[in-house]
Design an enzyme around this catalytic site. Structure first.
Site, PDB file in Angstrom:
ATOM      1  N   ARG A 199      20.042  36.201   6.632  1.00 22.49           N
ATOM      2  CA  ARG A 199      20.083  34.786   6.283  1.00 22.49           C
ATOM      3  C   ARG A 199      21.245  34.142   7.030  1.00 22.49           C
ATOM      4  NH1 ARG A 199      19.437  37.519   1.231  1.00 22.49           N
ATOM      5  NH2 ARG A 199      17.484  37.003   0.162  1.00 22.49           N
ATOM      6  N   LYS A 203      22.302  37.137  -1.544  1.00 21.11           N
ATOM      7  CA  LYS A 203      22.193  36.282  -2.729  1.00 21.11           C
ATOM      8  C   LYS A 203      22.601  37.063  -3.974  1.00 21.11           C
ATOM      9  CE  LYS A 203      18.680  32.939  -1.287  1.00 21.11           C
ATOM     10  NZ  LYS A 203      17.343  32.386  -1.577  1.00 21.11           N
ATOM     11  N   HIS A 259      16.467  30.317  10.229  1.00 22.11           N
ATOM     12  CA  HIS A 259      15.400  30.761   9.329  1.00 22.11           C
ATOM     13  C   HIS A 259      14.207  31.298  10.124  1.00 22.11           C
ATOM     14  CE1 HIS A 259      17.210  29.590   5.599  1.00 22.11           C
ATOM     15  NE2 HIS A 259      17.339  28.326   5.964  1.00 22.11           N
ATOM     16  N   ARG A 268      14.805  34.877  11.140  1.00 21.44           N
ATOM     17  CA  ARG A 268      14.637  35.777   9.991  1.00 21.44           C
ATOM     18  C   ARG A 268      13.159  35.981   9.672  1.00 21.44           C
ATOM     19  NH1 ARG A 268      16.771  37.746   4.991  1.00 21.44           N
ATOM     20  NH2 ARG A 268      15.680  36.983   3.129  1.00 21.44           N
ATOM     21  N   HIS A 272      15.359  40.993  -0.535  1.00 21.62           N
ATOM     22  CA  HIS A 272      14.604  40.313  -1.585  1.00 21.62           C
ATOM     23  C   HIS A 272      14.680  41.127  -2.873  1.00 21.62           C
ATOM     24  CE1 HIS A 272      11.847  38.015   1.438  1.00 21.62           C
ATOM     25  NE2 HIS A 272      12.987  37.390   1.225  1.00 21.62           N
ATOM     26  N   TYR A 319       4.698  37.240   3.528  1.00 24.82           N
ATOM     27  CA  TYR A 319       4.526  37.642   4.919  1.00 24.82           C
ATOM     28  C   TYR A 319       3.202  38.361   5.146  1.00 24.82           C
ATOM     29  CZ  TYR A 319       9.333  36.255   5.455  1.00 24.82           C
ATOM     30  OH  TYR A 319      10.486  35.510   5.474  1.00 24.82           O
TER      31      TYR A 319
END
Length: 316
Positions: free
Chosen positions: A156, A185, A254, A257, A280, A289
């Site tokens: 990211r 995150k 983005h 990525r 994730h 995806y």
């Protein structure tokens, strides 16, 4: 002049007018906001009256769902249906306040979920063109190292900018793999493998970084001023490289990525591994995806599967 009384039955129109006055006089909303409510609630009132209801007190959750269903049949987007239901919900809350309703039947009715837009990515050839950044200019070396790392590790933007030089661990052998500790995150740490071009250009950047970095600056990637590079600067530099390298689509962090995830899934088919590499928490986030990959898989199937080949006509 209130045009609603000409088209909406009186039993529906009177509470609506009180609501509009309330929005302007007590809530202090603009005429434009009032007009938006008016547009939505007029449509709903006409639909309900045409269906046989005589007043707002007749409405229940089933009728609210019909309002949403009709809007969907008419081709309204999920966001527009949500706006319509929100307008109705606010109005029915007002009817409770003034004592005309006991409960709000629209509270438990939700709009259809918005279709999540598929992330955009570059194809492998476009990525190759973008990453053919050459030269000995320190900023060009830095930029290619950033792009190789984002595409090679699926980082990211915030993760890339936050990396400190001490988090980079590169082995000395040419074919050996290095790693970077990344804080993602939720302040969760993960290891990102670094090899191939990403490792090569990161080594080149680390060699010249001391000439640009301010004394004591911990950041891996720094600006011309010697401090940690900003998010905006990274975005700007990547967009400029896309133009300079002749890539047709706009380049953003983005997009690199997303390209990493798509290309890795195409070649490996390992959704769980892609989830781990992207950082994730839930695999459902990664599954988007698979939608991107479907067209590619369908083409492979058409070419390779024996039962997918076109049957020749007896006239051929």
């Amino acid at each position: 002049m209130n045009f609603e009384h000409d088209v909406v039955p009186e039993n529906f129109a009177q509470p609506l007018q009180r609501f509009y006055d309330y929005l302007i006089n007590e809530k202090g909303l603009s005429e434009r906001t009032k007009a938006n409510y008016q547009q939505q609630l007029t449509t709903i009132a006409l639909q309900l009256s045409e269906s046989g209801l005589t007043c707002w007190q007749d409405i229940d959750a089933a009728w609210v769902r019909q309002v949403a269903s009709k809007a969907k049949r008419e081709g309204l987007k999920a966001s527009s249906i949500a706006t319509r239901l929100s307008s109705l919900r606010s109005f029915l809350d007002y009817l409770i306040v003034i004592g005309l309703l006991q409960a709000n039947p629209a509270k438990g009715v939700s709009a259809p979920k918005k279709q999540r837009p598929l992330p955009k990515n570059l194809d492998v050839d476009e990525m190759g063109i973008l990453l053919e950044v050459q030269g000995d200019d320190p900023l060009a070396i830095r930029d290619r190292a950033m792009m190789e790392l984002m595409y090679g590790g699926g980082l990211r933007l915030a993760e890339l900018v936050a990396i400190d030089a001490k988090q980079v661990h590169l082995s000395h052998g040419k074919m050996d793999q290095g790693e970077i500790r990344v804080i993602g995150k939720g302040n969760k740490e993960r290891k990102v493998p670094v090899s191939g071009y990403a490792k090569e250009w990161l080594e080149r950047w680390l060699h010249i970084r001391p000439s640009l970095a301010a004394e004591g600056e911990p950041a891996l990637f720094v600006s011309q001023r010697g401090n940690r590079i900003s998010h905006r600067n990274v975005q700007k530099r990547m967009a400029e490289w896309g133009i300079k390298q002749g890539v047709s689509s706009h380049i953003s962090p983005h997009k690199l990525r997303h390209s990493f995830a798509t290309h890795l899934l195409e070649s490996s088919g390992n959704l769980r591994a892609v989830q781990e590499l992207l950082g994730h928490e839930n695999i459902s986030t990664t599954q988007i995806y698979t939608s991107l990959d479907f067209q590619h898989l369908a083409q492979v199937y058409d070419k390779a599967h024996p039962r997918a080949k076109k049957i020749k006509s007896s006239d051929d």
